[in-house]
Design a protein around this motif. Sequence first.
Motif, PDB file in Angstrom:
ATOM      1  N   VAL A  46       0.864  -1.172   0.000  1.00 32.78           N
ATOM      2  CA  VAL A  46       0.000   0.000   0.000  1.00 32.78           C
ATOM      3  C   VAL A  46       0.901   1.223   0.000  1.00 32.78           C
ATOM      4  O   VAL A  46       1.692   1.417   0.926  1.00 32.78           O
ATOM      5  CB  VAL A  46      -0.933   0.006   1.236  1.00 32.78           C
ATOM      6  CG1 VAL A  46      -1.861   1.198   1.198  1.00 32.78           C
ATOM      7  CG2 VAL A  46      -1.730  -1.297   1.312  1.00 32.78           C
ATOM      8  N   ALA A  47       0.808   2.041  -1.063  1.00 24.04           N
ATOM      9  CA  ALA A  47       1.676   3.209  -1.217  1.00 24.04           C
ATOM     10  C   ALA A  47       0.854   4.485  -1.300  1.00 24.04           C
ATOM     11  O   ALA A  47      -0.179   4.522  -1.963  1.00 24.04           O
ATOM     12  CB  ALA A  47       2.515   3.057  -2.491  1.00 24.04           C
ATOM     13  N   ASP A  48       1.320   5.513  -0.615  1.00 25.18           N
ATOM     14  CA  ASP A  48       0.660   6.814  -0.661  1.00 25.18           C
ATOM     15  C   ASP A  48       1.141   7.600  -1.874  1.00 25.18           C
ATOM     16  O   ASP A  48       2.338   7.838  -2.030  1.00 25.18           O
ATOM     17  CB  ASP A  48       0.960   7.617   0.612  1.00 25.18           C
ATOM     18  CG  ASP A  48       0.245   7.082   1.834  1.00 25.18           C
ATOM     19  OD1 ASP A  48      -0.707   6.295   1.666  1.00 25.18           O
ATOM     20  OD2 ASP A  48       0.628   7.457   2.949  1.00 25.18           O
ATOM     21  N   LEU A  49       0.182   7.987  -2.719  1.00 27.70           N
ATOM     22  CA  LEU A  49       0.454   8.813  -3.889  1.00 27.70           C
ATOM     23  C   LEU A  49      -0.587   9.933  -3.955  1.00 27.70           C
ATOM     24  O   LEU A  49      -1.375  10.006  -4.898  1.00 27.70           O
ATOM     25  CB  LEU A  49       0.394   7.972  -5.171  1.00 27.70           C
ATOM     26  CG  LEU A  49       1.503   6.962  -5.356  1.00 27.70           C
ATOM     27  CD1 LEU A  49       1.205   6.060  -6.542  1.00 27.70           C
ATOM     28  CD2 LEU A  49       2.827   7.671  -5.558  1.00 27.70           C
ATOM     29  N   PRO A  50      -0.606  10.806  -2.961  1.00 23.79           N
ATOM     30  CA  PRO A  50      -1.651  11.830  -2.937  1.00 23.79           C
ATOM     31  C   PRO A  50      -1.539  12.775  -4.125  1.00 23.79           C
ATOM     32  O   PRO A  50      -0.464  13.254  -4.444  1.00 23.79           O
ATOM     33  CB  PRO A  50      -1.395  12.564  -1.619  1.00 23.79           C
ATOM     34  CG  PRO A  50       0.052  12.334  -1.333  1.00 23.79           C
ATOM     35  CD  PRO A  50       0.357  10.969  -1.875  1.00 23.79           C
ATOM     36  N   GLY A  51      -2.663  12.985  -4.781  1.00 22.61           N
ATOM     37  CA  GLY A  51      -2.709  13.926  -5.890  1.00 22.61           C
ATOM     38  C   GLY A  51      -2.037  13.464  -7.167  1.00 22.61           C
ATOM     39  O   GLY A  51      -1.902  14.242  -8.112  1.00 22.61           O
ATOM     40  N   ALA A  52      -1.610  12.212  -7.218  1.00 24.36           N
ATOM     41  CA  ALA A  52      -0.967  11.711  -8.441  1.00 24.36           C
ATOM     42  C   ALA A  52      -1.982  11.626  -9.561  1.00 24.36           C
ATOM     43  O   ALA A  52      -3.151  11.306  -9.347  1.00 24.36           O
ATOM     44  CB  ALA A  52      -0.344  10.340  -8.196  1.00 24.36           C
ATOM     45  N   SER A  89       5.346  18.389  -6.343  1.00 25.61           N
ATOM     46  CA  SER A  89       4.944  17.976  -7.680  1.00 25.61           C
ATOM     47  C   SER A  89       6.161  17.343  -8.335  1.00 25.61           C
ATOM     48  O   SER A  89       7.281  17.509  -7.878  1.00 25.61           O
ATOM     49  CB  SER A  89       4.449  19.173  -8.502  1.00 25.61           C
ATOM     50  OG  SER A  89       5.488  20.116  -8.647  1.00 25.61           O
ATOM     51  N   GLY A  90       5.900  16.601  -9.394  1.00 24.81           N
ATOM     52  CA  GLY A  90       6.997  15.928 -10.073  1.00 24.81           C
ATOM     53  C   GLY A  90       6.790  14.430 -10.091  1.00 24.81           C
ATOM     54  O   GLY A  90       5.676  13.941  -9.966  1.00 24.81           O
ATOM     55  N   ALA A  91       7.893  13.710 -10.224  1.00 22.42           N
ATOM     56  CA  ALA A  91       7.833  12.259 -10.392  1.00 22.42           C
ATOM     57  C   ALA A  91       8.147  11.534  -9.092  1.00 22.42           C
ATOM     58  O   ALA A  91       9.059  11.911  -8.362  1.00 22.42           O
ATOM     59  CB  ALA A  91       8.809  11.817 -11.468  1.00 22.42           C
ATOM     60  N   TYR A  92       7.348  10.513  -8.816  1.00 23.73           N
ATOM     61  CA  TYR A  92       7.602   9.577  -7.729  1.00 23.73           C
ATOM     62  C   TYR A  92       8.140   8.302  -8.356  1.00 23.73           C
ATOM     63  O   TYR A  92       7.702   7.903  -9.431  1.00 23.73           O
ATOM     64  CB  TYR A  92       6.308   9.195  -7.018  1.00 23.73           C
ATOM     65  CG  TYR A  92       5.619  10.260  -6.220  1.00 23.73           C
ATOM     66  CD1 TYR A  92       5.834  10.369  -4.853  1.00 23.73           C
ATOM     67  CD2 TYR A  92       4.711  11.124  -6.807  1.00 23.73           C
ATOM     68  CE1 TYR A  92       5.159  11.310  -4.098  1.00 23.73           C
ATOM     69  CE2 TYR A  92       4.033  12.075  -6.061  1.00 23.73           C
ATOM     70  CZ  TYR A  92       4.267  12.165  -4.707  1.00 23.73           C
ATOM     71  OH  TYR A  92       3.605  13.091  -3.971  1.00 23.73           O
ATOM     72  N   ARG A  93       9.055   7.632  -7.662  1.00 26.22           N
ATOM     73  CA  ARG A  93       9.538   6.337  -8.150  1.00 26.22           C
ATOM     74  C   ARG A  93      10.062   5.532  -6.972  1.00 26.22           C
ATOM     75  O   ARG A  93      10.761   6.047  -6.113  1.00 26.22           O
ATOM     76  CB  ARG A  93      10.639   6.530  -9.179  1.00 26.22           C
ATOM     77  CG  ARG A  93      11.093   5.207  -9.752  1.00 26.22           C
ATOM     78  CD  ARG A  93      12.105   5.403 -10.831  1.00 26.22           C
ATOM     79  NE  ARG A  93      12.656   4.120 -11.157  1.00 26.22           N
ATOM     80  CZ  ARG A  93      13.074   3.791 -12.339  1.00 26.22           C
ATOM     81  NH1 ARG A  93      13.020   4.650 -13.314  1.00 26.22           N
ATOM     82  NH2 ARG A  93      13.562   2.605 -12.564  1.00 26.22           N
ATOM     83  N   ARG A  94       9.696   4.264  -6.964  1.00 28.71           N
ATOM     84  CA  ARG A  94      10.142   3.369  -5.896  1.00 28.71           C
ATOM     85  C   ARG A  94      10.361   1.996  -6.499  1.00 28.71           C
ATOM     86  O   ARG A  94       9.576   1.550  -7.326  1.00 28.71           O
ATOM     87  CB  ARG A  94       9.055   3.325  -4.819  1.00 28.71           C
ATOM     88  CG  ARG A  94       9.420   2.659  -3.531  1.00 28.71           C
ATOM     89  CD  ARG A  94      10.169   3.609  -2.608  1.00 28.71           C
ATOM     90  NE  ARG A  94      10.611   2.930  -1.423  1.00 28.71           N
ATOM     91  CZ  ARG A  94      10.035   3.030  -0.232  1.00 28.71           C
ATOM     92  NH1 ARG A  94       8.987   3.786  -0.071  1.00 28.71           N
ATOM     93  NH2 ARG A  94      10.530   2.385   0.788  1.00 28.71           N
ATOM     94  N   GLN A  95      11.432   1.315  -6.091  1.00 28.99           N
ATOM     95  CA  GLN A  95      11.723  -0.024  -6.589  1.00 28.99           C
ATOM     96  C   GLN A  95      11.946  -0.972  -5.421  1.00 28.99           C
ATOM     97  O   GLN A  95      12.536  -0.596  -4.415  1.00 28.99           O
ATOM     98  CB  GLN A  95      12.971  -0.014  -7.472  1.00 28.99           C
ATOM     99  CG  GLN A  95      12.764   0.701  -8.783  1.00 28.99           C
ATOM    100  CD  GLN A  95      13.976   0.586  -9.685  1.00 28.99           C
ATOM    101  OE1 GLN A  95      15.087   0.828  -9.280  1.00 28.99           O
ATOM    102  NE2 GLN A  95      13.723   0.202 -10.939  1.00 28.99           N
TER     103      GLN A  95
END
Length: 147
Positions: A46-52, A89-95
Amino acid sequence: MLRFDPFGDVDALARGLMTGSVAGTQRTPRFMPLDLYKVDDHYMLVADLPGADPGSIDVAVDNGVLTLSAQRSTPSEEGVHWLTSERFSGAYRRQLSLGEGIDTAGITANYDNGVLTLTIPLAEKAKPRKIAVEATDHPQAITTRPD
């Protein structure tokens, strides 16, 4: 089993410092917080991505690595006089590295109210199972040779 690399974020920061593109500036996201837990025969991420922007969310698996990415846009800068600007704002990234025993073809994703939820099933070979024990019903005769 999923493996978590606690030094992945440190490595990303170091790469950013060396290339001059530091993640987490005043207007770009610093990180994507997530929870990961196991329920029965699958994992939940479960990942938080508010406003994505929902269309920008991408979930991919390549060579045992699960990659989550998304984009959060800002309003057009044209004619805007900012009084305060605190939202990222901008890019989120997680691996994350996936361990053996994950059914990568069965991964499902859902985005609702700013939260990305992934269901990551275990492969059949990795699921716990019972082994049947068979008993032999007839006794075996032991023969001996006279000396």
